[in-house]
Design a protein around this motif. Structure first.
Motif, PDB file in Angstrom:
ATOM      1  N   ALA A 122       0.826  -1.219   0.000  1.00  0.00           N
ATOM      2  CA  ALA A 122       0.000   0.000   0.000  1.00  0.00           C
ATOM      3  C   ALA A 122       0.852   1.258   0.000  1.00  0.00           C
ATOM      4  O   ALA A 122       0.417   2.300  -0.490  1.00  0.00           O
ATOM      5  CB  ALA A 122      -0.929  -0.008   1.210  1.00  0.00           C
ATOM      6  N   ARG A 132      -5.178  -1.015  -4.716  1.00  0.00           N
ATOM      7  CA  ARG A 132      -6.399  -0.282  -5.072  1.00  0.00           C
ATOM      8  C   ARG A 132      -7.294  -1.142  -5.969  1.00  0.00           C
ATOM      9  O   ARG A 132      -8.503  -1.229  -5.761  1.00  0.00           O
ATOM     10  CB  ARG A 132      -6.027   1.020  -5.790  1.00  0.00           C
ATOM     11  N   ARG A 133      -6.682  -1.809  -6.934  1.00  0.00           N
ATOM     12  CA  ARG A 133      -7.458  -2.639  -7.839  1.00  0.00           C
ATOM     13  C   ARG A 133      -8.086  -3.818  -7.103  1.00  0.00           C
ATOM     14  O   ARG A 133      -9.264  -4.145  -7.311  1.00  0.00           O
ATOM     15  CB  ARG A 133      -6.553  -3.133  -8.969  1.00  0.00           C
ATOM     16  N   SER A 136     -11.005  -2.802  -5.022  1.00  0.00           N
ATOM     17  CA  SER A 136     -12.153  -2.442  -5.845  1.00  0.00           C
ATOM     18  C   SER A 136     -12.879  -3.659  -6.394  1.00  0.00           C
ATOM     19  O   SER A 136     -14.090  -3.613  -6.628  1.00  0.00           O
ATOM     20  CB  SER A 136     -11.705  -1.544  -7.002  1.00  0.00           C
ATOM     21  N   ALA A 155      -4.042   3.216   0.040  1.00  0.00           N
ATOM     22  CA  ALA A 155      -4.249   2.765  -1.333  1.00  0.00           C
ATOM     23  C   ALA A 155      -5.699   2.441  -1.657  1.00  0.00           C
ATOM     24  O   ALA A 155      -6.084   2.467  -2.823  1.00  0.00           O
ATOM     25  CB  ALA A 155      -3.385   1.527  -1.596  1.00  0.00           C
ATOM     26  N   VAL A 156      -6.494   2.104  -0.649  1.00  0.00           N
ATOM     27  CA  VAL A 156      -7.874   1.689  -0.897  1.00  0.00           C
ATOM     28  C   VAL A 156      -8.712   2.900  -1.305  1.00  0.00           C
ATOM     29  O   VAL A 156      -8.706   3.923  -0.615  1.00  0.00           O
ATOM     30  CB  VAL A 156      -8.479   1.026   0.361  1.00  0.00           C
ATOM     31  N   PRO A 157      -9.448   2.814  -2.411  1.00  0.00           N
ATOM     32  CA  PRO A 157     -10.275   3.950  -2.836  1.00  0.00           C
ATOM     33  C   PRO A 157     -11.387   4.222  -1.834  1.00  0.00           C
ATOM     34  O   PRO A 157     -11.863   3.306  -1.155  1.00  0.00           O
ATOM     35  CB  PRO A 157     -10.836   3.503  -4.189  1.00  0.00           C
TER      36      PRO A 157
END
Length: 388
Positions: A122, A132-133, A136, A155-157
């Motif tokens: 991250a 992130r991907r 998601s 990193a997490v949206p």
């Protein structure tokens, strides 16, 4: 109708380690709940081990599963062949990158479990984009505690943060418990009636075994007959043995080597204090995620000394069940060890409080309930579009 789960992981016995224990314990409970198929990497000695398990284990020919096209095809094939509706990634990075293909193949709920290495993923720009991907594309991304949650959120949206759930390892409090006979271990390693500090860890610099060896030079001034019992193996072993000789404490350090997880309760039973003063390395990229060994030691009734690294302090109640110490400071670790070894009454009280905490909050049953809750959350969201 119970739903079958496909567990995809690189971390599974007979490999040894906390994450491997995590994967095995979840697989056992998933098998009871509705069925599980484990897809994992090749490991020496796995054939005999897998034959004894009450659920199928499919071994890839490679020593490490990566999200390649071949592994993706095998994963989706297993999902369809065994009629699995749910997918659990035993470690989110990098295998969570398979999520989109598995959803297209029919997976309704997908959960990706994080441990410690996802923290540095991250933090770095390139790998952060992969986190992130993954976040998601899965329904639920888990975290160990507040430390890992904060780091992952780098990193997490934003849209995926509400789908993060806490999932911690557990401990079998019927297996790891006070009152077991530690005599055979003491006899085997010539410990006699000496006060014993136990460390169970992979022998790598992050675990802080070298700090314990250096701390012993102060501890033995106050507790002359102290012994340090080190259980584990790893690439740092030769350096640690040389350090013990250099520090003049080689006769008080016992390197017991690696042992199967089922043998560990007798080692905890032989100890008076448990210590693994881990420390964060590589500029913050290599922290300790949590540490199942702290939970096992507490469940066994031992006071625990943990290092102030990553999520490790969350496995100890400082001043109540043990202490958190700076894993880079041998003198601080020594002072904590001396306090516990010199005051057996205080150490025993800490051990009792730690045991009670494990029984109340840290069992595998509670962990599995949390996983089932995460899978139920995934069922609500299954089939949604990705948020890239």
């Amino acid at each position: 109708m119970p739903e079958r789960t496909l567990l995809i992981t690189n971390d599974f016995p007979p490999r040894r380690g906390g994450i491997e224990t995590f994967g095995y314990e979840l697989a056992v409970r998933l098998a009871r709940a509705g069925g599980v198929v484990v897809y994992t990497s090749h490991t020496a000695g796995a054939h005999g081990h897998d034959q004894r398990l009450p659920f199928p284990v499919v071994r890839d020919p490679e020593g490490t599963l990566l999200p390649t096209r071949r592994v993706a095809r095998r994963s989706t094939g297993l999902l369809r062949e065994h009629g699995c509706q749910r997918v659990v990634f035993g470690a989110a990075a990098p295998l969570g990158l398979l999520a989109a293909g598995l959803r297209a193949a029919g997976a309704r709920e997908i959960v990706a479990i994080t441990h410690g290495h996802e923290v540095w993923w991250a933090r770095l720009p390139g790998t952060g984009a992969l986190v992130r991907r993954i976040a998601s594309e899965v329904d639920v991304l888990t975290y160990l505690g507040e430390f890992t949650r904060r780091e992952l959120e780098r990193a997490v949206p934003p849209g995926a943060r509400s789908r993060m759930r806490r999932l911690v390892p557990g401990v079998d409090v019927d297996v790891f418990r006070p009152g077991l006979d530690g005599g055979p271990v003491r006899e085997r390693y010539g410990l006699g009636d000496a006060p014993v500090v136990l460390c169970v860890a992979r022998l790598v610099p992050r675990k802080g075994v070298d700090t314990l060896i250096r701390a012993l030079t102060w501890v033995r001034v106050k507790v002359p007959d102290v012994r340090l019992l080190v259980v584990g193996e790893g690439p740092d072993g030769d350096r640690l043995r040389a350090l013990a000789h250099w520090a003049g404490v080689a006769d008080q350090v016992v390197f017991a080597g690696g042992h199967p997880h089922a043998r560990l309760p007798e080692f905890y039973a032989a100890a008076d204090v448990f210590a693994m003063p881990c420390r964060t390395r590589r500029g913050g990229l290599e922290p300790e995620g949590l540490g199942i060994v702290y939970l096992e030691a507490a469940a066994s009734g031992l006071p625990v000394i943990a290092g102030a690294s990553g999520g490790a302090p969350e496995a100890v109640r400082h001043g109540e069940t043990g202490y958190v110490a700076d894993g880079r400071n041998p003198r601080e670790v020594a002072d904590r060890l001396i306090a516990l070894l010199a005051d057996r009454g205080a150490a025993e009280r800490m051990g009792r409080r730690g045991r009670a905490w494990m029984v109340r909050d840290w069992t595998w049953e509670r962990t599995f309930q949390a996983l089932e809750g995460a899978l139920a959350d995934g069922d609500v969201r299954g089939g949604r579009s990705s948020e890239l």
